[in-house]
Every structure is written in C-alpha cells, then in structure tokens.
Design an enzyme around this catalytic site. Structure first.
Site, PDB file in Angstrom:
ATOM      1  N   HIS A  59      -2.581 -22.511  84.089  1.00 60.24           N
ATOM      2  CA  HIS A  59      -2.136 -21.814  85.297  1.00 60.24           C
ATOM      3  C   HIS A  59      -3.242 -20.909  85.848  1.00 60.24           C
ATOM      4  CE1 HIS A  59       0.543 -20.115  88.152  1.00 60.24           C
ATOM      5  NE2 HIS A  59       0.992 -19.107  87.459  1.00 60.24           N
TER       6      HIS A  59
ATOM      7  N   HIS B 112       2.782 -12.865  86.379  1.00 64.91           N
ATOM      8  CA  HIS B 112       2.900 -13.035  87.828  1.00 64.91           C
ATOM      9  C   HIS B 112       4.217 -12.367  88.227  1.00 64.91           C
ATOM     10  CE1 HIS B 112       0.352 -16.609  89.595  1.00 64.91           C
ATOM     11  NE2 HIS B 112      -0.157 -15.439  89.923  1.00 64.91           N
TER      12      HIS B 112
ATOM     13  N   HIS C 297       4.034 -15.536  81.766  1.00 63.00           N
ATOM     14  CA  HIS C 297       2.738 -15.106  82.286  1.00 63.00           C
ATOM     15  C   HIS C 297       2.952 -13.939  83.237  1.00 63.00           C
ATOM     16  CE1 HIS C 297       4.195 -17.808  85.413  1.00 63.00           C
ATOM     17  NE2 HIS C 297       3.297 -17.326  86.254  1.00 63.00           N
TER      18      HIS C 297
ATOM     19  N   ASP D 145       6.681 -12.976  90.170  1.00 62.31           N
ATOM     20  CA  ASP D 145       7.953 -13.712  90.186  1.00 62.31           C
ATOM     21  C   ASP D 145       8.453 -14.025  88.767  1.00 62.31           C
ATOM     22  OD1 ASP D 145       5.681 -15.398  90.232  1.00 62.31           O
ATOM     23  OD2 ASP D 145       6.848 -17.110  90.914  1.00 62.31           O
TER      24      ASP D 145
HETATM   25 ZN   LIG Z   1       2.727 -18.000  88.248  1.00 63.05          ZN
END
Ligand SMILES: [Zn+2]
Length: 247
Positions: free
Chosen positions: A119, A31, A29, A33
């Site tokens: 999420h 994001h 996904h 990180d």
């Molecule tokens: Zn995430």
C-alpha cells in the site's frame, strides 16, 4: 474491531455490540479512513462503562497516537475519574506496534496472523487473518495485488478484500483539484474487483466479500458491475460489502 474509520463506535452499537465488551483493536495501516476514530472508540467505550483491558495492535506510530490522544482529552478523562468515579483509562489500554508479518496474538477464541501488504507509500500496511475454532476470516486492508496476502488467505472461509473499479476512477478524481496525484495513488495501492476475484480463486477461499469500494458513490458503478467483475475469475461466493452487513 478491525480498523477504526469515521463513526466506528456508533456503528458497533448499531450492530448490537455493546462498547463495554471491546477487547482487541487491530489497525491495518495509518490512513484516516482506517484510524480516524481509533482514539474516539477507546474514549467513548470507556465513557459508556468499559472498565476492562483492551489491547490494540497496528503499525507505528500507534503508541504515540494513543498517548497524545489521552493527553488531548485529559480534561474529560480526569473529570470523569474524579467526578463520576471511573477507573483510570490509560492503564486499561495496552498498545502493541507491529513491524513485520507473522503471529500477532492468540487466545482461547482466536489466533491472529498478519502479513505485510502493498500500500505505497504507507509502510508498513497489514492484512490480518483470524482463525477461530469454526471459521477463518482474512481482512486485506488496503493493498495492491499482494502475494503475501494470497499466502495469508490460503484456504480461508472468508476473504474481505478492498476493491476499486478502474473504469470509474477518472470520474472519481475529476471531482477534486488534486486529480492527477490522487489517481496515481489509487491505481498504485488498490486492487480491481476483477483482480480480487483472481486472488480469491488463487488462495482457494470459499467466500469473497468486496469492501472499501473505490468509488463507493458512483451510480454508474452498479452492484451488478462490481459482482460481475469479481466473478469473472472466481468460482466461489461473492458478496458486495455494505454497512452493518452480517454474513
Ligand atoms: Zn489506505
């Protein structure tokens, strides 16, 4: 390579994997990180001598990110092509945006399947399953407890699941000014270690690896607490994930 957080190229080398053998990247996904070093991995692998095809898989806007990353680094890329005689980078990289769960790719070594996980507000977010001749491994990505993930993980040898330790979330967010919003976000899109154990038990996996620990740096949340939480509902083997761990 599954996900490309900070320092992923260095970690690959530290793990003894030459960057030039990179073949596929799967992003769970968008994001930071999980994607901050996506472009850097491609660029650094190429600068280290990669001259073969790489396929990258993940949610939108993966195509745009790839294109803009090459544009941002055009000076370096063009200089190395003309000055060092390297093959052009962009034609090596084949980007595939994934919109739904299902079959992703397969070759002689591995079959890859994805599932939509939960999420919010990051949509879509995926978990991936890798079926090789002799083993099956499932990576949850970041997710709240997900029935799709349980189905994806059914009978797998290894489930790598992101986990949080809820009693420590208040201490974690107390360190930042956006505490209320951050706490709400974490609780909505992560899975407790206890719940991850229940998921592993329901899915019938052999080994559960706790990964993406939230919080990762609270001395009060000891290895023993993580393990006990996960083992409270799971009778298989539990491993606490660490950088460069080999299992
Ligand atoms: Zn995430």
């Amino acid at each position: 390579m599954i996900d490309c957080g900070d320092g992923v190229a260095r970690q690959l080398v530290s793990a003894g994997v030459p960057l030039t053998v990179l073949r596929h990247i799967f992003i769970t996904h968008q994001h930071s990180d999980h994607n901050a070093d996506y472009g850097n991995l491609l660029l650094l692998a190429w600068a280290a001598g990669l001259s073969t095809r790489v396929d990258t898989w993940g949610p939108s806007p993966l195509e745009k990110m790839t294109k803009l990353f090459f544009e941002m680094n055009a000076y370096d890329i063009e200089t190395r092509i003309s000055n060092e005689g390297r093959v052009p980078l962009a034609p090596l990289i084949h980007v595939h945006e994934i919109r739904d769960g299902g079959g992703v790719m397969s070759d002689d070594n591995v079959k890859v399947t994805s599932a939509l996980v939960d999420h919010p507000p990051v949509v879509p977010a995926f978990g991936y399953r890798f079926d090789a001749h002799d083993r099956s491994i499932v990576i949850s990505g970041d997710t709240a407890p997900s029935d799709n993930l349980i189905r994806l993980a059914r009978g797998a040898d290894v489930l790598v699941h992101s986990v949080m330790y809820p009693p420590a979330i208040d201490r974690l967010v107390a360190r930042v000014p956006n505490a209320a919003a951050l706490k709400e976000s974490i609780l909505a899109h992560q899975t407790s270690a206890e719940e991850a154990g229940r998921i592993a038990q329901t899915a019938g996996v052999k080994t559960l690896v706790l990964s993406h620990l939230v919080p990762a740096d609270d001395p009060q949340v000891t290895e023993q607490l993580w393990m006990e939480a996960a083992q409270s509902h799971f009778r298989g083997k539990v491993i606490l994930g660490k950088d460069l761990l080999e299992i």
